[in-house]
Design a protein around this motif. Structure first.
Motif, PDB file in Angstrom:
ATOM      1  N   TYR A   1      10.664  18.342  50.546  1.00  0.00           N
ATOM      2  CA  TYR A   1      10.778  19.794  51.274  1.00  0.00           C
ATOM      3  C   TYR A   1      11.527  20.596  50.404  1.00  0.00           C
ATOM      4  O   TYR A   1      12.282  20.122  49.751  1.00  0.00           O
ATOM      5  CB  TYR A   1      11.009  19.821  52.645  1.00  0.00           C
ATOM      6  CG  TYR A   1      10.016  20.789  53.330  1.00  0.00           C
ATOM      7  CD1 TYR A   1       8.820  20.742  53.461  1.00  0.00           C
ATOM      8  CD2 TYR A   1      10.585  21.597  54.394  1.00  0.00           C
ATOM      9  CE1 TYR A   1       7.718  21.656  54.002  1.00  0.00           C
ATOM     10  CE2 TYR A   1       9.913  22.606  55.078  1.00  0.00           C
ATOM     11  CZ  TYR A   1       8.491  22.248  55.065  1.00  0.00           C
ATOM     12  OH  TYR A   1       7.672  23.556  55.704  1.00  0.00           O
ATOM     13  N   ASN A   2      11.937  21.744  50.986  1.00  0.00           N
ATOM     14  CA  ASN A   2      12.985  22.534  50.206  1.00  0.00           C
ATOM     15  C   ASN A   2      13.625  23.753  51.283  1.00  0.00           C
ATOM     16  O   ASN A   2      13.123  23.800  52.251  1.00  0.00           O
ATOM     17  CB  ASN A   2      12.509  23.307  48.925  1.00  0.00           C
ATOM     18  CG  ASN A   2      11.668  24.610  49.151  1.00  0.00           C
ATOM     19  OD1 ASN A   2      11.461  25.221  50.223  1.00  0.00           O
ATOM     20  ND2 ASN A   2      10.839  24.842  48.255  1.00  0.00           N
ATOM     21  N   ASP A   3      14.722  24.115  50.832  1.00  0.00           N
ATOM     22  CA  ASP A   3      15.181  24.957  51.947  1.00  0.00           C
ATOM     23  C   ASP A   3      14.942  26.191  51.991  1.00  0.00           C
ATOM     24  O   ASP A   3      15.233  27.220  52.735  1.00  0.00           O
ATOM     25  CB  ASP A   3      16.738  25.185  51.541  1.00  0.00           C
ATOM     26  CG  ASP A   3      16.958  25.780  50.023  1.00  0.00           C
ATOM     27  OD1 ASP A   3      16.153  25.924  49.351  1.00  0.00           O
ATOM     28  OD2 ASP A   3      18.296  26.282  50.016  1.00  0.00           O
ATOM     29  N   GLU A   4      13.745  26.729  51.361  1.00  0.00           N
ATOM     30  CA  GLU A   4      13.011  27.979  51.632  1.00  0.00           C
ATOM     31  C   GLU A   4      11.816  27.955  52.636  1.00  0.00           C
ATOM     32  O   GLU A   4      10.987  28.750  52.788  1.00  0.00           O
ATOM     33  CB  GLU A   4      12.656  28.823  50.326  1.00  0.00           C
ATOM     34  CG  GLU A   4      13.597  29.044  49.679  1.00  0.00           C
ATOM     35  CD  GLU A   4      13.339  29.811  48.193  1.00  0.00           C
ATOM     36  OE1 GLU A   4      12.061  30.458  47.968  1.00  0.00           O
ATOM     37  OE2 GLU A   4      14.023  29.287  47.178  1.00  0.00           O
ATOM     38  N   ALA A   5      11.367  26.657  53.104  1.00  0.00           N
ATOM     39  CA  ALA A   5      10.140  26.318  53.689  1.00  0.00           C
ATOM     40  C   ALA A   5      10.249  26.591  55.289  1.00  0.00           C
ATOM     41  O   ALA A   5      11.368  27.284  55.631  1.00  0.00           O
ATOM     42  CB  ALA A   5       9.856  25.037  53.574  1.00  0.00           C
ATOM     43  N   TRP A   6       9.227  26.515  55.655  1.00  0.00           N
ATOM     44  CA  TRP A   6       9.019  27.036  57.174  1.00  0.00           C
ATOM     45  C   TRP A   6      10.094  25.982  58.146  1.00  0.00           C
ATOM     46  O   TRP A   6      10.416  26.695  59.506  1.00  0.00           O
ATOM     47  CB  TRP A   6       7.413  26.971  57.654  1.00  0.00           C
ATOM     48  CG  TRP A   6       6.785  28.037  57.073  1.00  0.00           C
ATOM     49  CD1 TRP A   6       7.138  29.370  56.697  1.00  0.00           C
ATOM     50  CD2 TRP A   6       5.454  28.272  56.706  1.00  0.00           C
ATOM     51  NE1 TRP A   6       6.279  30.023  56.345  1.00  0.00           N
ATOM     52  CE2 TRP A   6       5.121  29.351  56.188  1.00  0.00           C
ATOM     53  CE3 TRP A   6       4.411  27.110  56.885  1.00  0.00           C
ATOM     54  CZ2 TRP A   6       3.617  29.814  56.017  1.00  0.00           C
ATOM     55  CZ3 TRP A   6       3.154  27.350  56.625  1.00  0.00           C
ATOM     56  CH2 TRP A   6       2.983  28.681  56.004  1.00  0.00           C
ATOM     57  N   ILE A   7      10.063  24.871  57.908  1.00  0.00           N
ATOM     58  CA  ILE A   7      10.893  23.881  58.640  1.00  0.00           C
ATOM     59  C   ILE A   7      12.173  23.761  58.304  1.00  0.00           C
ATOM     60  O   ILE A   7      12.407  23.521  57.179  1.00  0.00           O
ATOM     61  CB  ILE A   7      10.245  22.400  58.857  1.00  0.00           C
ATOM     62  CG1 ILE A   7       8.652  22.765  59.396  1.00  0.00           C
ATOM     63  CG2 ILE A   7      10.853  21.561  59.710  1.00  0.00           C
ATOM     64  CD1 ILE A   7       7.853  21.285  59.541  1.00  0.00           C
ATOM     65  N   THR A   8      13.464  23.955  58.859  1.00  0.00           N
ATOM     66  CA  THR A   8      14.497  23.606  58.746  1.00  0.00           C
ATOM     67  C   THR A   8      14.924  22.157  58.625  1.00  0.00           C
ATOM     68  O   THR A   8      14.206  21.356  58.954  1.00  0.00           O
ATOM     69  CB  THR A   8      15.517  24.290  59.815  1.00  0.00           C
ATOM     70  OG1 THR A   8      15.359  23.493  61.155  1.00  0.00           O
ATOM     71  CG2 THR A   8      15.199  25.418  60.139  1.00  0.00           C
TER      72      THR A   8
END
Length: 373
Positions: free
Chosen positions: A272-279
């Motif tokens: 995943y990455n830190d700009e996505a919808w889920i923290t």
């Protein structure tokens, strides 16, 4: 490999090392895309299944995952490709649509694509050669395209590579067994095999790969669809059934939690990455709620997607905004039994990053517990 948004090219060695560290012998790559990660698992000796809803992924997986290189006569394959390379160019759908109405390929290569693709359909459909030859053609077309790597648009001026002649090459086939499953993950997940390791790389936002790579979808399906807009996208891009629950901020978190709950695997690795919808915190919670004893979170500094480097432009091509940042953090979550997660963490040389009940209840800032590698 074709150019691809969200490609895990730089993370592939890490993901392969993690698979070995947890002693996986079987793996499922759940959102396989170009199959780059699935190929790494297969290269390391895992019996691998690649799954995705895209038709072009099914072709790539048929070539690289389901085909065992030991069963292929490479000299014969090279001969087939040489024969196809000599096909007389002919103007067809690709030339008319993606060269004349749009500018993805120069016409000389569009006519080569048209003629070669039709021969593959006429002479090799239904054979074991079919996915291999289509992969060779797709990769050849990618080497002479005029885009930034996605097909929502093309460059205003021809890319230098687009002037080269289309060249078919023998794909780098891999030894070993593998399977491919094509379909929406919410429909296919229960039919996929139980495995030692599941790798999950879901879409991060509203942008759909079906639209981003509509040219490959059309090239593989060879269905000459009606199209719309400057980019000549397939009309079915507008259809509701080509949309995914993973492209909606409202539906994505629950859908991913359901996937985690239905996966039949001792170890799950998520990108995943830190700009996505889920923290990162919510992702950890979701994995733990699916029954995993431990979760480690690793962070990798990364360049943002190519559009960030190009900048923000108006429909007329004028630069109208400033991009706030050019780098982000790619996150890798490792979930499973404590000893497996610890072994995976040790394989990439980071400090263990798991949560316990105390940290969950005290409201600590867990962003600082993502270890950058």
């Amino acid at each position: 490999m074709i150019k691809y948004l969200g490609s895990k090219r730089l993370l592939v060695p890490v993901l392969g090392a993690l698979a070995e560290a947890v002693e996986a012998r079987t793996a499922v790559d759940l959102f396989s895309g170009t199959t780059r990660v699935a190929q790494e698992f297969k290269r390391r000796g895992l019996n691998t299944t690649a799954s995705d809803r895209a038709t072009y992924t099914g072709v790539l997986a048929g070539c690289y995952i389901a085909t065992d290189a030991r069963d292929i006569d490479r000299a014969h394959l090279a001969g087939i490709l040489a024969d196809l390379q000599g096909t007389t160019p002919a103007r067809g759908y690709v030339t008319a649509t993606f060269c004349e109405q749009a500018r993805y390929f120069q016409p000389k290569n569009g006519m080569r694509i048209d003629a070669i693709r039709q021969r593959i359909e006429d002479e090799y459909a239904g054979t074991g050669w079919y996915p291999i030859l289509l992969t060779s053609l797709m990769e050849a077309a990618d080497r002479v395209d005029s885009t930034t790597g996605i097909q929502m648009a093309y460059l205003k001026s021809w890319a230098r590579r687009s002037g080269r002649d289309l060249e078919l090459r023998v794909p780098a086939l891999l030894e070993g067994p593998g399977e491919v499953v094509v379909g929406d993950v919410m429909d296919t997940l229960d039919t996929l095999p139980a495995a030692d390791l599941y790798y999950v790389d879901p879409p991060y936002n509203q942008h759909r790969y079906y639209a981003n790579y509509h040219v490959w979808e059309t090239l593989v399906r060879w269905d000459e669809p009606e199209h719309y807009g400057v980019a000549c996208k397939r009309v079915d891009v507008r259809d509701e059934d080509t949309r995914s629950v993973f492209n909606s901020k409202r539906t994505m978190p629950a859908a991913l939690a359901e996937v985690f709950a239905r996966i039949r695997s001792e170890v799950v690795i998520v990108s995943y990455n830190d700009e996505a919808w889920i923290t990162a915190e919510d992702m950890e919670d979701s994995l733990r709620e699916a029954g995993h004893e431990a979760v480690a979170v690793l962070g990798f500094d990364s360049k943002r997607y190519v559009g960030a480097s190009i900048g923000i432009h108006s429909p007329t091509g004028q630069k109208v905004g400033t991009v706030s940042h050019l780098r982000n953090t790619e996150l890798v979550f490792i979930a499973g039994p404590q000893e497996k997660v610890e072994a995976a963490r040790a394989a990439v040389g980071t400090t263990m990053n798991t949560r316990d009940d105390t940290s969950r209840n005290t409201g600590d800032d867990r962003r600082h517990r993502v270890h950058t590698v």
